[in-house]
Design a protein around this motif. Structure first.
Motif, PDB file in Angstrom:
ATOM      1  N   ASP A  73       0.828  -1.200   0.000  1.00  0.00           N
ATOM      2  CA  ASP A  73       0.000   0.000   0.000  1.00  0.00           C
ATOM      3  C   ASP A  73       0.866   1.254   0.000  1.00  0.00           C
ATOM      4  OD1 ASP A  73      -2.425  -1.512   0.193  1.00  0.00           O
ATOM      5  OD2 ASP A  73      -1.958  -1.849   2.308  1.00  0.00           O
ATOM      6  N   LEU A 186       0.933   7.430   4.282  1.00  0.00           N
ATOM      7  CA  LEU A 186      -0.325   7.153   4.976  1.00  0.00           C
ATOM      8  C   LEU A 186      -0.761   8.364   5.804  1.00  0.00           C
ATOM      9  CD1 LEU A 186       0.249   3.474   6.175  1.00  0.00           C
ATOM     10  CD2 LEU A 186      -1.409   4.237   4.472  1.00  0.00           C
ATOM     11  N   ASP A 203      -5.301  -0.658   5.731  1.00  0.00           N
ATOM     12  CA  ASP A 203      -3.884  -0.500   5.418  1.00  0.00           C
ATOM     13  C   ASP A 203      -3.032  -0.548   6.682  1.00  0.00           C
ATOM     14  OD1 ASP A 203      -4.657  -0.249   2.799  1.00  0.00           O
ATOM     15  OD2 ASP A 203      -4.394   1.924   2.710  1.00  0.00           O
ATOM     16  N   ASP A 206      -2.364  -4.141   7.586  1.00  0.00           N
ATOM     17  CA  ASP A 206      -1.293  -4.708   6.776  1.00  0.00           C
ATOM     18  C   ASP A 206       0.069  -4.164   7.202  1.00  0.00           C
ATOM     19  OD1 ASP A 206      -2.790  -6.426   5.233  1.00  0.00           O
ATOM     20  OD2 ASP A 206      -3.061  -5.026   3.580  1.00  0.00           O
ATOM     21  N   ARG A 207       0.093  -2.908   7.621  1.00  0.00           N
ATOM     22  CA  ARG A 207       1.376  -2.312   8.046  1.00  0.00           C
ATOM     23  C   ARG A 207       1.947  -3.062   9.255  1.00  0.00           C
ATOM     24  NH1 ARG A 207       4.780   1.959   7.677  1.00  0.00           N
ATOM     25  NH2 ARG A 207       5.510   2.922   9.605  1.00  0.00           N
TER      26      ARG A 207
END
Length: 274
Positions: A73, A186, A203, A206-207
């Protein structure tokens, strides 16, 4: 800045049979293109050349080019599409974004939806995410058994070999950004009202799995960089450098393909237009 796109290509390519060594690859890589103005100028020139070469590819109508953009992302897949292929007319460039599979897609094998989006002869097809999601997010999120995922690397290699043996040249780019750069991007999506729509709370989930994703990418890049479809790891912390590198490689590849306008089976003197 190197003046030969082949030198840039060699620097970012994952040699078939070798480890990708993702952790040792610099996501900035200033040595590849040092000057920002020069990078932007080369991007503009290359993007215009890609447009002209695509026109000949469309007229020739015998081969296709598939560009795979893969990255975590905020790595810049959308920005790459705009920057590199923006000047191209809509007739000969198809962009396919792959998100969560639909129920219909899940009812088939995982490559079914991918094969249906492979560009036709004469077309440049761009995949925004791709079949590699099935050995990346699927692996990290444990959405399929490990044994099933293990089989997919060779299945993907065979699939891409089939494409290249049937007139589709495959270029695969992994957009490589640092964890710090992702944090900044982000945060910008949160801070800038016009960018709020880009922010997805998922996101952040996922980070938290950053290390797991890096490991999954290392495996995919190493196992699936082949002679017929090698991976390129593109330094993506600087958007202008990312786009300039990819544009140079796409242009160089198209020039090597050397698409040619077909010669008609008639002569201009055979006709009279009243």
């Amino acid at each position: 800045m190197t003046t030969d796109w082949r030198e840039i290509d060699e620097a970012v390519r994952v040699p078939p049979g070798a480890a990708a060594m993702l952790s040792k690859r610099d996501p900035v890589s200033p040595h590849l293109i040092e000057d920002k103005d020069a990078g932007r100028a080369s991007l503009k020139e290359d993007a215009e050349a890609i447009d002209a070469l695509q026109d000949a590819l469309w007229a020739e109508h015998t081969r296709a080019l598939l560009v795979v953009l893969q990255g975590i992302d905020t790595s810049g897949k959308d920005g790459t599409v705009r920057g590199v292929f923006g000047p191209c007319g809509p007739l000969g460039v198809n962009v396919t974004p792959f998100g969560r599979p639909s129920e219909e897609e899940l009812a088939h094998d995982y490559l079914w939806r991918i094969h249906g989006a492979v560009p036709k002869k004469g077309i440049i097809g761009v995949f925004n995410r791709s079949h590699y999601e099935d050995v990346l997010v699927v692996k990290v999120r444990k959405l399929a058994p490990a044994k099933v995922i293990e089989q997919r690397y060779e299945q993907i290699n065979a699939f891409e070999k089939h494409l290249t043996e049937n007139g589709v040249v495959v270029l695969k780019f992994m957009l490589h950004i640092s964890k710090d750069e992702q944090k900044e991007r982000l945060q910008a999506r949160l801070d800038e009202p016009e960018s709020n729509w880009k922010f997805n709370p998922a996101d952040l989930d996922d980070r938290k799995l950053w290390d797991e994703y890096q490991t999954a990418y290392e495996t995919a890049l190493t196992r699936c960089s082949t002679a017929h479809a090698p991976w390129r790891v593109i330094p993506a912390d600087k958007k202008w450098r990312r786009n300039a590198i990819i544009a140079a490689i796409v242009r160089g590849t198209l020039e090597e393909m050397a698409p040619a306008y077909p010669k008609p089976d008639w002569k201009a003197g055979d006709f009279k237009i009243d």
